[in-house]
Motif scaffolding. Structure first.
Motif, PDB file in Angstrom:
ATOM      1  N   LYS A   1     -81.333  13.176 -31.604  1.00 25.26           N
ATOM      2  CA  LYS A   1     -81.811  14.249 -30.727  1.00 25.26           C
ATOM      3  C   LYS A   1     -82.689  13.735 -29.585  1.00 25.26           C
ATOM      4  O   LYS A   1     -82.950  14.457 -28.622  1.00 25.26           O
ATOM      5  CB  LYS A   1     -82.581  15.292 -31.539  1.00 25.26           C
ATOM      6  N   TYR A   2     -83.158  12.491 -29.693  1.00 26.07           N
ATOM      7  CA  TYR A   2     -84.081  11.958 -28.682  1.00 26.07           C
ATOM      8  C   TYR A   2     -83.347  11.329 -27.499  1.00 26.07           C
ATOM      9  O   TYR A   2     -82.205  10.882 -27.611  1.00 26.07           O
ATOM     10  CB  TYR A   2     -85.003  10.904 -29.309  1.00 26.07           C
ATOM     11  N   GLN A   3     -84.054  11.278 -26.359  1.00 28.63           N
ATOM     12  CA  GLN A   3     -83.559  10.557 -25.194  1.00 28.63           C
ATOM     13  C   GLN A   3     -83.636   9.051 -25.472  1.00 28.63           C
ATOM     14  O   GLN A   3     -84.350   8.615 -26.369  1.00 28.63           O
ATOM     15  CB  GLN A   3     -84.401  10.889 -23.957  1.00 28.63           C
ATOM     16  N   LYS A   4     -82.915   8.264 -24.655  1.00 29.54           N
ATOM     17  CA  LYS A   4     -82.819   6.821 -24.903  1.00 29.54           C
ATOM     18  C   LYS A   4     -84.188   6.153 -24.953  1.00 29.54           C
ATOM     19  O   LYS A   4     -84.458   5.319 -25.829  1.00 29.54           O
ATOM     20  CB  LYS A   4     -81.957   6.152 -23.830  1.00 29.54           C
ATOM     21  N   PHE A   5     -85.094   6.509 -24.048  1.00 33.10           N
ATOM     22  CA  PHE A   5     -86.421   5.871 -24.024  1.00 33.10           C
ATOM     23  C   PHE A   5     -87.138   6.082 -25.348  1.00 33.10           C
ATOM     24  O   PHE A   5     -87.678   5.146 -25.935  1.00 33.10           O
ATOM     25  CB  PHE A   5     -87.268   6.427 -22.873  1.00 33.10           C
TER      26      PHE A   5
END
Length: 351
Positions: A73-77
């Motif tokens: 669910k998280y962005q790449k960073f």
């Protein structure tokens, strides 16, 4: 109702299959057979723990697996931050060798789907046996569900954790930075071992008598898996961006409170308004009600109160706590509870 149960069962089966396939693609499986899912541990209980054996020697191990699907669910960073934090914790644990730290048998391996490493055989995390069942198999294993800590076992476990902190603070001049129930592991023999070094801080001047630690400022924008458990964190981390070995001792005080209070920390923290929570916590700890510690055995209670002091210099150090936790009434063996337990180990050896 039956269709709902079948749907739930198929979901659990799919998750299990996904995790197993994730492990199968990891280099750790070249040397180790991965068996049954038995427990969870580490930051946020994000490491699923499996039985395992070394293929060449049939030596029993525990295989810790972090499935990267957990952070889809998280962005790449943010994903990169979480992976880097978890890697750092395992790499630090692998470098450190002490009987009171979880023993790594095979270093961290990364594949496209997961992170994995192997340790000495494990029963569960302290969080699991205190009723925190995130990332456990379904149904929850009966031996975990029915587990009950005896007071004497708890005191001996706290002695072992205190000895681990003596090594960290005096031996390698390091602050653990995230001592909490999920980062204390019960090995197969019942010994309590420390893991979870994702937020450890080494002294900036290790050769000098007085170590100096540089504390990182709390970053609320980071995912929870990149941050220490705030309910076990000493107030000075947040309110003055400072820490030293006494900060770990506050965390130990919260662990003491939790193990004698059905897994509950001293103060509930609102993670979305940490500064307000910690200010309220200071008021609560400054005027600590005697009833707040009633469930803690009398011989440990005064020291628990000092560990939870808002003034770091009031807290006992790890060496003092080993003396408090050394009981003259330790029995020669532990009563069995569905698994093998040997005699109480001597305070010095590895198990």
């Amino acid at each position: 109702m039956e269709s709902m149960l079948n749907k739930l069962k198929s979901t659990v089966t799919k998750v299990t299959a996904d995790v197993t396939s994730a492990v199968m693609g990891n280099p750790v499986t070249r040397e180790f057979e991965v068996g049954r899912h038995i427990a969870s541990g580490g930051p946020g209980l994000c490491w699923r723990i499996y039985n395992g054996t070394k293929k060449s020697t049939k030596q029993e191990v525990a295989v810790f697996v972090f499935d990267k699907k957990l952070i889809d669910k998280y962005q790449k960073f943010d994903k990169d931050q979480i992976i880097d934090s978890l890697k750092r914790g395992v790499q630090q644990l692998t470098r450190l060798r002490h009987p009171r730290l979880l023993t790594v048998q095979h270093p961290l391996e990364e594949s496209r789907d997961c992170l994995a490493f192997c340790t000495e055989p494990v029963f569960a995390s302290l969080a699991n046996v205190m009723g925190q069942w995130d990332h456990l198999p379904s149904p929850v294993p009966q031996d975990i569900k029915e587990y009950k800590l005896y007071d004497v076992e708890t005191k001996y476990g706290l002695l072992q954790v205190s000895e681990g902190l003596v090594f960290l603070h005096s031996g390698v001049k390091m602050v653990h930075g995230n001592l909490c129930l999920e980062n204390i592991i019960l090995n197969k023999s019942g010994a309590w071992k420390i893991m979870g070094f994702d937020h450890s801080i080494s002294s900036a001047n290790p050769s000098e008598a007085e170590p100096r630690y540089t504390c990182k400022e709390w970053e609320p924008s980071l995912p929870a898996l990149c941050l220490p458990n705030p309910e076990y964190l000493a107030p000075e981390y947040i309110l003055s961006v400072s820490c030293d070995s006494a900060s770990d001792m506050y965390s130990l005080g919260v662990v003491v409170h939790a193990v004698f209070n059905e897994g509950q920390p001293v103060c509930q923290v609102n993670k979305h308004d940490l500064f307000k929570s910690f200010s309220r916590q200071l008021d609560q700890l400054s005027s600590m009600s005697p009833t707040m510690l009633n469930h803690i055995p009398e011989e440990v209670r005064d020291h628990a109160k000092m560990l939870l002091s808002i003034a770091p210099n009031v807290r006992p150090d790890a060496d003092q706590m080993t003396k408090v936790c050394t009981g003259r009434d330790l029995p020669g063996h532990w009563e069995g509870r569905g698994r093998v337990r040997g005699p109480y180990p001597d305070p010095d050896p590895g198990q």
